[in-house]
Motif scaffolding. Structure first.
Motif, mmCIF file in Angstrom:
data_model
loop_
_atom_site.group_PDB
_atom_site.id
_atom_site.type_symbol
_atom_site.label_atom_id
_atom_site.label_comp_id
_atom_site.label_asym_id
_atom_site.label_seq_id
_atom_site.Cartn_x
_atom_site.Cartn_y
_atom_site.Cartn_z
ATOM 1 N N UNK A 1 8.448 33.585 -17.553
ATOM 2 C CA UNK A 1 7.203 32.869 -17.939
ATOM 3 C C UNK A 1 7.059 31.738 -16.797
ATOM 4 N N UNK A 2 5.540 31.696 -16.630
ATOM 5 C CA UNK A 2 5.307 30.638 -15.599
ATOM 6 C C UNK A 2 5.587 29.399 -16.079
ATOM 7 N N UNK A 3 5.876 28.486 -15.139
ATOM 8 C CA UNK A 3 6.033 27.049 -15.358
ATOM 9 C C UNK A 3 7.566 26.664 -15.933
ATOM 10 N N UNK A 4 8.245 27.923 -15.748
ATOM 11 C CA UNK A 4 9.491 27.725 -16.255
ATOM 12 C C UNK A 4 10.519 28.046 -15.167
ATOM 13 N N UNK B 1 7.278 35.937 -2.891
ATOM 14 C CA UNK B 1 6.219 36.000 -3.959
ATOM 15 C C UNK B 1 4.906 35.828 -3.570
ATOM 16 N N UNK B 2 4.740 35.214 -2.429
ATOM 17 C CA UNK B 2 3.299 34.845 -1.840
ATOM 18 C C UNK B 2 2.982 33.495 -2.758
ATOM 19 N N UNK B 3 3.997 32.712 -2.821
ATOM 20 C CA UNK B 3 3.566 31.377 -3.405
ATOM 21 C C UNK B 3 3.622 31.286 -4.916
ATOM 22 N N UNK B 4 4.055 32.377 -5.505
ATOM 23 C CA UNK B 4 4.237 32.475 -7.056
ATOM 24 C C UNK B 4 5.445 31.817 -7.654
ATOM 25 N N UNK B 5 6.236 31.290 -6.897
ATOM 26 C CA UNK B 5 7.205 30.693 -7.158
ATOM 27 C C UNK B 5 7.504 29.384 -6.498
ATOM 28 N N UNK C 1 2.190 36.897 -11.653
ATOM 29 C CA UNK C 1 2.300 37.761 -10.622
ATOM 30 C C UNK C 1 2.799 38.980 -11.222
ATOM 31 N N UNK C 2 2.153 40.162 -10.698
ATOM 32 C CA UNK C 2 2.717 41.468 -11.536
ATOM 33 C C UNK C 2 4.230 41.834 -11.029
ATOM 34 N N UNK D 1 8.557 40.103 -12.904
ATOM 35 C CA UNK D 1 7.152 39.882 -13.060
ATOM 36 C C UNK D 1 7.182 38.397 -13.798
ATOM 37 N N UNK D 2 5.783 37.837 -13.472
ATOM 38 C CA UNK D 2 5.809 36.514 -13.963
ATOM 39 C C UNK D 2 4.569 36.573 -14.697
#
Length: 657
Positions: A560-563, A612-616, A631-632, A652-653
């Motif tokens: 989950x995002x922001x975790x 992850x192209x900035x997803x993390x 992000x898929x 995935x996020x």
């Protein structure tokens, strides 16, 4: 882990919080999970038992059995941690104290309360026996309460310490020693040296007797063997309780295992009796006595045929001990001591006389002449051999007078370790000196290392006495490492800086004929070392610098995002992946594992990077990864010591549900 301390990591999933108890097998610590907000009790095997091959092998082999043993009255085992010489059982933390604490604070209990508590112990044993697991050490110390005891409480009992149990299914199991507490040992343990499910019934009967009387039935003066042997030879002093209750208790304490009920039958009996005696007050504490009534013909009791009954495995027969073991002073704690070896009696005087007569009749005149002739012939052979070998000794003397050298180099290992061995033979001292140079690549390496030093004579089974310099060497402990080795050595305290090397030296008395022989011996030593370390059948975590093959970066398939992203570094040994003993987990807490320290210099050798192209987001120390945006599909890169091209499985996020 040398000396456990609060704050130390226990594997990669737990951290020690507080020491809460000790037993014969291990120290019990309060431990907290680094993955979730939960507290557990962790039993760490004591150092003197960590090298007991049977104990270590049993715990590892029975992992699935212990973790699968689930019942409301059994303390659940949640995990088994194996890391170097540290082995721990992680189980639920039960805060209400033990029956030992209850006895100490309240004394003898009312009959109904004692029956209710004991019935729950029998319930736990019934489930364990159904799964072919025996406890072997039932006593008040191993019976916990889920909450502080109050009269009338039900379903509060949980039995612990099945970690030292034996699985008796599938094959014969027979101990060479005694395991248990003398106050609670069944007669057949004293006479046969092994325990079965019927022994658990007996020990629980002793526990019930103690709950009613405030002491065990055979407590009294003397050594712990004296106390233990009363279980075989004496009758339990009768308590002033109703006859029906005494008959039930006496059935549990039957000398013959066939006369004891099963655990399920015992539980049913106690639940049937409990309502009848709810108004029965507790007995006054029973006095200790040394006046025990002996059973008839105790010397003929408890032969192996007594084990042929329904609730005892027929495969568990064992000869009756020929000698009574010396056990020391009487304790309340578990003892684990070897049974005495069978003593072969000295020949009688009649036998000596008979042998002497035979010897005298041999010395006839004819035999004396034949003996003299044999001595002359032997002397001729010896002198001929000496002449033969000294006559052609020049070539051998030339070979043995020359100093010879040989070298060998291993292929670099995945951890970045390179090993070079150089051997030299000094004919003046008749010793071989072996220099072993360990070199590291990108990361510092440290810890215990293994080397095999076989005899130079292929036909010799004796291992050479080796003197080490630059390290502390001791005989390889196969029992604690799980790796079988001939002439193996465990080298302690080796530290190799990154992009540097360290040399240790071994020397020992030996003789070789020439350089070819020395080179062949060196190759054999290197092959024996590699064969031991790369054994695919061993799940050992020993010698990680020499044995670690790969590291798998494990992430959840979805986060989950922001975790923070949970990441586990799973070691891959010659036997395969070992998810039970992670190398590292992020986010981390506590001290890094010893394995990580050995192969990467600790957390300084761990780094995660974003693909992850900035997803993390990666923390400044490179150790914590936080999911930022949806992000898929993502993957992480990781480096751990010399393992610099690790990649996680895709994940995935998503947003919060």
């Amino acid at each position: 882990m040398s000396t456990p301390q609060a704050g130390n990591a226990l594997g990669a999933s737990y951290r020690l919080v507080e020491h809460i108890g000790s037993g014969a097998v291990g120290d019990v610590w309060l431990a907290e999970s680094t993955r979730e907000d939960k507290t557990f009790a962790a039993k760490l095997l004591k150092s003197e038992h960590a090298h007991d091959a049977d104990l270590v092998e049993r715990f590892i082999r029975e992992r699935s059995v212990l973790i699968g043993l689930r019942h409301p009255h059994i303390v659940a085992v949640r995990d088994l941690v194996v890391e170097g010489t540290t082995l721990a059982i992680v189980m639920d933390y039960i805060p209400g104290g033990t029956l030992r604490d209850l006895l100490a604070s309240h004394g003898p209990l009312p009959a109904a309360e004692a029956l209710m508590l004991t019935a729950q112990v029998f319930d736990a044993l019934a489930e364990a026996h159904r799964q072919q697991v025996t406890h072997r050490d039932i006593k008040p110390d191993n019976v916990l309460l889920s909450q502080p005891w109050e009269p009338g409480h039900t379903d509060t009992v949980q039995v612990t310490d099945f970690g030292i149990a034996s699985v008796v299914s599938a094959r014969r199991r027979q101990t060479s020693g005694m395991l248990g507490t003398p106050q609670y040992m069944a007669p057949e343990i004293i006479s046969h040296g092994h325990a079965t499910s019927a022994a658990d019934i007996y020990s629980t009967g002793v526990l019930l007797y103690e709950l009613l009387a405030g002491r065990t039935p055979f407590d009294g003066p003397g050594t712990d063997f004296t106390v233990a042997y009363r279980h075989v030879t004496a009758l339990p002093p009768e308590l002033e309780i109703p006859r029906e209750l005494w008959r039930a208790l006496n059935d549990f304490l039957a000398k013959d295992p066939r006369d004891r009920p099963t655990a399920a039958e015992a539980a049913a009996t106690l639940r049937r009796l409990e309502p009848k005696y709810r108004d029965l007050p507790p007995l006054p504490p029973a006095d200790t006595t040394d006046d025990f009534a002996e059973i008839e013909r105790p010397q003929t009791m408890l032969r192996s045929e007594l084990l042929h009954e329904t609730n005892v495995s027929p495969e568990m027969e064992s000869p009756v001990a020929e000698q009574t073991p010396e056990l020391g002073s009487a304790p309340q704690h578990t003892v684990l001591r070897p049974m005495p070896a069978h003593h072969v009696p000295e020949p009688s005087e009649d036998e000596d006389t008979e042998v002497s007569d035979e010897q005298l009749t041999w010395f006839t005149k004819k035999n004396i002449l034949l003996g003299i002739a044999g001595i002359i012939l032997l002397a001729a052979v010896v002198f001929g051999a000496i002449w033969l070998f000294t006559g052609d000794a020049s070539e051998a003397d030339d070979a043995s007078d020359n100093e010879v050298e040989a070298s060998q180099q291993d292929q670099p290992l995945p951890t970045g370790l390179s090993v070079e061995r150089r051997a030299s033979f000094d004919p003046e001292t008749e010793r071989i000196t072996l220099e072993i140079t360990y070199a590291a690549q990108h990361a510092p390496l440290s810890g215990q290392f293994f080397e095999s030093i076989p005899a130079t004579d292929p036909e010799s089974s004796a291992c050479p006495p080796v003197t080490w310099e630059g390290t502390t060497g001791r005989q390889h402990p196969s029992s604690s490492t799980g790796l079988s080795a001939d002439c193996g050595w465990q080298l302690e305290g080796i530290e190799i800086p990154a992009n540097d090397q360290t040399t240790v030296t071994a020397s020992f008395p030996a003789s070789v004929t020439d350089q070819e022989a020395l080179s062949a011996w060196l190759d054999d030593a290197a092959t024996a070392t590699t064969t031991t370390l790369q054994d695919p059948d061993s799940s050992s975590t020993a010698y990680p610098v020499q044995r670690l093959q790969d590291i798998r970066v494990e992430t959840p398939s979805r986060t989950v995002s922001q975790t923070p992203l949970p990441i586990t570094l799973v070691p891959v040994w010659p036997s395969g992946e070992d998810e039970m003993n992670p190398l590292y987990q992020s986010p981390s807490s506590g001290s890094p594992s010893q394995m990580l320290q050995d192969v990467a210099g600790g957390e300084d050798g761990v780094r995660f990077s974003d693909s992850c192209a900035g997803a993390v987001a990666i923390s400044s120390d490179g150790l914590t990864v936080t999911a930022l945006s949806v992000a898929p599909e993502c993957q992480l890169h990781a480096s751990v010591g010399n393992f610099t091209s690790l990649q996680s499985s895709p994940f995935s996020i998503t947003t919060r549900d």
